[in-house]
Design an enzyme around this catalytic site. Structure first.
Site, PDB file in Angstrom:
ATOM      1  N   GLY A  12      12.188 -11.164  -9.135  1.00 34.87           N
ATOM      2  CA  GLY A  12      11.106 -12.118  -9.307  1.00 34.87           C
ATOM      3  C   GLY A  12      10.317 -11.814 -10.569  1.00 34.87           C
ATOM      4  N   LYS A  33      19.770  -9.198  -3.993  1.00 31.14           N
ATOM      5  CA  LYS A  33      20.716  -9.397  -2.896  1.00 31.14           C
ATOM      6  C   LYS A  33      21.281 -10.815  -2.840  1.00 31.14           C
ATOM      7  CE  LYS A  33      16.922  -9.773   0.426  1.00 31.14           C
ATOM      8  NZ  LYS A  33      16.337  -9.184   1.627  1.00 31.14           N
ATOM      9  N   SER A  41       8.840 -15.712  -6.321  1.00 29.97           N
ATOM     10  CA  SER A  41       8.157 -16.163  -7.540  1.00 29.97           C
ATOM     11  C   SER A  41       8.555 -17.584  -7.903  1.00 29.97           C
ATOM     12  CB  SER A  41       8.482 -15.235  -8.720  1.00 29.97           C
ATOM     13  OG  SER A  41       8.005 -13.935  -8.499  1.00 29.97           O
ATOM     14  N   ALA A  44       6.567 -20.378  -6.200  1.00 31.21           N
ATOM     15  CA  ALA A  44       5.115 -20.494  -6.410  1.00 31.21           C
ATOM     16  C   ALA A  44       4.792 -21.810  -7.116  1.00 31.21           C
ATOM     17  CB  ALA A  44       4.610 -19.313  -7.233  1.00 31.21           C
ATOM     18  N   GLY A  46       1.305 -23.093  -7.428  1.00 32.97           N
ATOM     19  CA  GLY A  46      -0.040 -23.190  -7.991  1.00 32.97           C
ATOM     20  C   GLY A  46      -0.165 -22.763  -9.434  1.00 32.97           C
ATOM     21  N   GLU A 120      -8.678 -23.561  -7.729  1.00 32.89           N
ATOM     22  CA  GLU A 120      -8.149 -23.411  -6.381  1.00 32.89           C
ATOM     23  C   GLU A 120      -9.212 -22.801  -5.481  1.00 32.89           C
ATOM     24  OE1 GLU A 120      -4.481 -21.248  -6.669  1.00 32.89           O
ATOM     25  OE2 GLU A 120      -3.409 -22.928  -7.543  1.00 32.89           O
ATOM     26  N   ASP A 221      12.106  -5.476   2.255  1.00 35.23           N
ATOM     27  CA  ASP A 221      13.035  -4.398   1.934  1.00 35.23           C
ATOM     28  C   ASP A 221      12.370  -3.228   1.218  1.00 35.23           C
ATOM     29  OD1 ASP A 221      14.974  -6.126   2.965  1.00 35.23           O
ATOM     30  OD2 ASP A 221      15.470  -6.931   1.006  1.00 35.23           O
ATOM     31  N   HIS A 242      -0.424 -19.240   4.779  1.00 37.89           N
ATOM     32  CA  HIS A 242      -0.789 -20.381   3.939  1.00 37.89           C
ATOM     33  C   HIS A 242      -1.196 -21.521   4.861  1.00 37.89           C
ATOM     34  CE1 HIS A 242      -0.761 -23.514   0.932  1.00 37.89           C
ATOM     35  NE2 HIS A 242      -0.556 -22.605  -0.001  1.00 37.89           N
ATOM     36  N   ARG A 288      -8.224 -19.062   1.946  1.00 38.47           N
ATOM     37  CA  ARG A 288      -7.102 -19.468   2.788  1.00 38.47           C
ATOM     38  C   ARG A 288      -7.230 -19.008   4.230  1.00 38.47           C
ATOM     39  NH1 ARG A 288      -1.864 -18.421  -1.166  1.00 38.47           N
ATOM     40  NH2 ARG A 288      -2.350 -20.078  -2.653  1.00 38.47           N
ATOM     41  N   HIS A 349       2.731 -16.450   4.640  1.00 36.31           N
ATOM     42  CA  HIS A 349       2.874 -16.763   3.215  1.00 36.31           C
ATOM     43  C   HIS A 349       2.890 -15.542   2.296  1.00 36.31           C
ATOM     44  CE1 HIS A 349       2.619 -19.107  -0.426  1.00 36.31           C
ATOM     45  NE2 HIS A 349       1.439 -18.613  -0.744  1.00 36.31           N
ATOM     46  N   GLU A 373       4.473  -8.114  -4.839  1.00 33.71           N
ATOM     47  CA  GLU A 373       4.076  -8.222  -3.433  1.00 33.71           C
ATOM     48  C   GLU A 373       4.480  -7.004  -2.610  1.00 33.71           C
ATOM     49  OE1 GLU A 373       4.223 -11.628   0.117  1.00 33.71           O
ATOM     50  OE2 GLU A 373       5.221 -11.979  -1.800  1.00 33.71           O
ATOM     51  N   ARG A 384      -5.947 -12.321  -0.108  1.00 35.56           N
ATOM     52  CA  ARG A 384      -5.597 -12.596  -1.510  1.00 35.56           C
ATOM     53  C   ARG A 384      -6.283 -13.857  -2.009  1.00 35.56           C
ATOM     54  NH1 ARG A 384      -1.295 -15.732  -4.171  1.00 35.56           N
ATOM     55  NH2 ARG A 384      -0.860 -16.617  -2.133  1.00 35.56           N
TER      56      ARG A 384
END
Length: 533
Positions: A12, A33, A41, A44, A46, A120, A221, A242, A288, A349, A373, A384
């Site tokens: 990502g 993988k 990523s 996304a 926004g 936002e 992972d 979310h 959120r 999310h 993340e 967040r």
């Protein structure tokens, strides 16, 4: 055996940023993988938060982040990341990311380079740079092309890391990272990869829940591997749901960006009544966690399958231009966002906790870094703030690369091959799919938006039984991607439940019906795996 200077697990924004910063001087492997483009990523919508308007300030961005974080952000980390935000945007522009401009979106601010800034929930000003409503896809596509064409980067697509190899694992006196065991999914062979530095950029753990906006790759992972290797893990109780995932039987994990509410979208009941003003004075622009709980409350109270996000009062051309991806996808499903509300429900999310790191992305294990993340930097705290996450990927990806480039090359050593001499092919793979389903349903039912100790204890008991079954399967049969992901998910589920049980209050994303109040002082939840004697 394959040897590299640095191996990056994940493809990502965080992983690609780190790789591109390193590749001019070091030999880099990117292990993913699925394909390089299959990352959170890319999904996304926004944008990326950064102070670009002269009327705005880093201090205001810091304050907005601290407020959203519910008293659990680490201020030094917040300051470091947000101070480097504008520089990170400049780097992305240099790479060719086509951020939307004023003439395309209409006036919004006085950004000196003419980029359009949107706003936002939780932000006091317009400071979100974006590429229409598909920012992640644009950033991912731009950086992926550069990584594929770089002579010092080798891509290992359809490869999954089984576990990290450390000095402790091999009972060596030399501590730290030595390499990793990697499953080649096409040949079903396990490769031994030797490298002195590994960067975990595997994303979050949304697939631990039944309903999520995350791609199928988000199985925790990196967090699970780091935990098994001995790293501290922090704040796993704070899973961001979310508030607005598209509710439709044929729409899998399609989220409706925060920016829809930022541009005037209103949340309504089926009869057209707004409800957010009754839950928070900021209404639709509340953070959120507040919005997700409000939707959850209204749905449970009234027996609703969903609520509606309505922005049809805005000009149709503005919506088509500003939200082309959402407009097109909804229209394919028979929903015209210029004329009607969008049916939405909350969904898992973002994982706010993760592997404990410093400002250079270093973990507790020498040679091991975590970015994006997967990591816990202290930026997000208990919740967040929208569009801070892609920013964190770039800033910490660059910080990790810079730190590795300043370090002397750690010595490598010969590593033992993966031992399959005592395992066989699985006799009943249906066990894996059944355990997958049961684990995710358990987490959704008992460790969701609103929690109680009784629900958490039920989840913990079931997770312990599932873990025993999964580990027995792992010990006796050849590994597969599904089995490895399930093994990682059960570790992450246990970390989430253990963290949630230890927090005797409600704060940010963690809401307990047993402890609805907030304690006067906040502390992060830090878990440390007991060392083997």
């Amino acid at each position: 055996m394959k040897q590299f200077d640095v191996a990056i697990i994940g493809s990502g924004l965080a992983g690609l940023t780190t790789a591109l910063q390193l590749a001019d001087k070091l030999k880099v492997a990117i292990i993913c993988k699925r394909s390089v483009s299959d990352s959170a990523s890319r999904w996304a919508q926004g944008g990326i938060a950064a102070v670009r308007d002269p009327a705005d300030s880093v201090a205001e961005h810091v304050q907005d982040t601290l407020v959203a974080g519910g008293g659990l952000c680490e201020r030094d980390a917040v300051q470091f990341i947000l101070e480097n935000a504008s520089k990170s945007i400049d780097w992305l522009v240099e790479q060719g990311v086509p951020f939307s401009r004023e003439d395309e979106e209409g006036p919004s601010n006085t950004e000196p380079n003419g980029f359009h800034l949107t706003r936002e929930g939780g932000h006091s000003r317009r400071r979100i740079l974006h590429v229409a409503d598909a920012t992640g896809d644009a950033v991912q596509t731009t950086l992926e092309a550069k990584a594929r064409n770089h002579p010092n980067i080798q891509l290992f697509e359809h490869h999954m890391v089984i576990d990290l190899i450390t000095g402790d694992r091999l009972s060596e006196k030399k501590a730290g990272i030595l390499g990793a065991y990697v499953l080649d999914e096409q040949s079903q062979r396990v490769l031994t990869l030797t490298c002195p530095y590994i960067v975990l950029a595997c994303g979050g753990a949304g697939k631990v829940y039944n309903y999520t906006t995350n791609p199928d790759t988000a199985t925790g992972d990196g967090i699970a591997m780091a935990w098994r290797a001995g790293c501290r893990i922090s704040n796993m109780e704070f899973i961001q749901f979310h508030p607005t995932c598209l509710y439709h039987p044929y729409a899998k994990s399609f989220l409706i960006t925060e920016a829809v509410r930022g541009e005037g979208g209103l949340l309504k009941l089926p009869d057209g009544t707004r409800f957010m003003p009754e839950h928070d004075e900021r209404a639709e622009l509340a953070p959120r966690d507040v919005v997700a709980r409000a939707i959850d409350f209204e749905m449970k109270k009234r027996g609703l399958d969903c609520v509606y996000l309505d922005i049809s009062h805005e000009p149709a051309e503005k919506l088509k231009k500003h939200f082309p991806t959402i407009y097109k996808r909804c229209l394919e499903l028979g929903i015209d966002i210029t004329k009607q509300g969008i049916p939405v429900v909350p969904a898992a999310h973002y994982t706010c906790g993760g592997v404990v790191t410093d400002h250079n992305a270093r973990t507790d294990i020498p040679g091991l870094y975590a970015v994006g993340e997967t990591a816990y930097t202290g930026l997000h705290g208990a919740n967040r703030l929208a569009s801070n996450s892609l920013l964190e990927c770039v800033v910490l990806g660059q910080a990790a690369a810079n730190h590795i480039l300043t370090k002397p090359n750690r010595e490598t050593m010969g590593l033992p091959d993966w031992d399959e001499s005592r395992v066989t092919d699985p006799d009943e793979e249906v066990v894996i799919s059944h355990n997958w389903a049961e684990l995710r349903q358990t987490m959704w039912n008992y460790v969701g938006i609103v929690r109680t100790d009784k629900r958490l204890e039920r989840a913990q008991h079931r997770i312990q039984l599932l873990r025993a079954e999964i580990l027995e399967f792992y010990s006796n049969f050849r590994v597969s991607r599904d089995l490895l992901e399930l093994r990682n998910l059960v570790d992450v589920a246990d970390l989430i439940v253990t963290s949630a049980l230890s927090r005797k209050e409600s704060r940010g994303l963690h809401f307990s019906a047993d402890y609805p109040g907030t304690l006067p002082k906040a502390f992060p939840t830090v878990l440390q795996r007991p060392k083997k004697k």
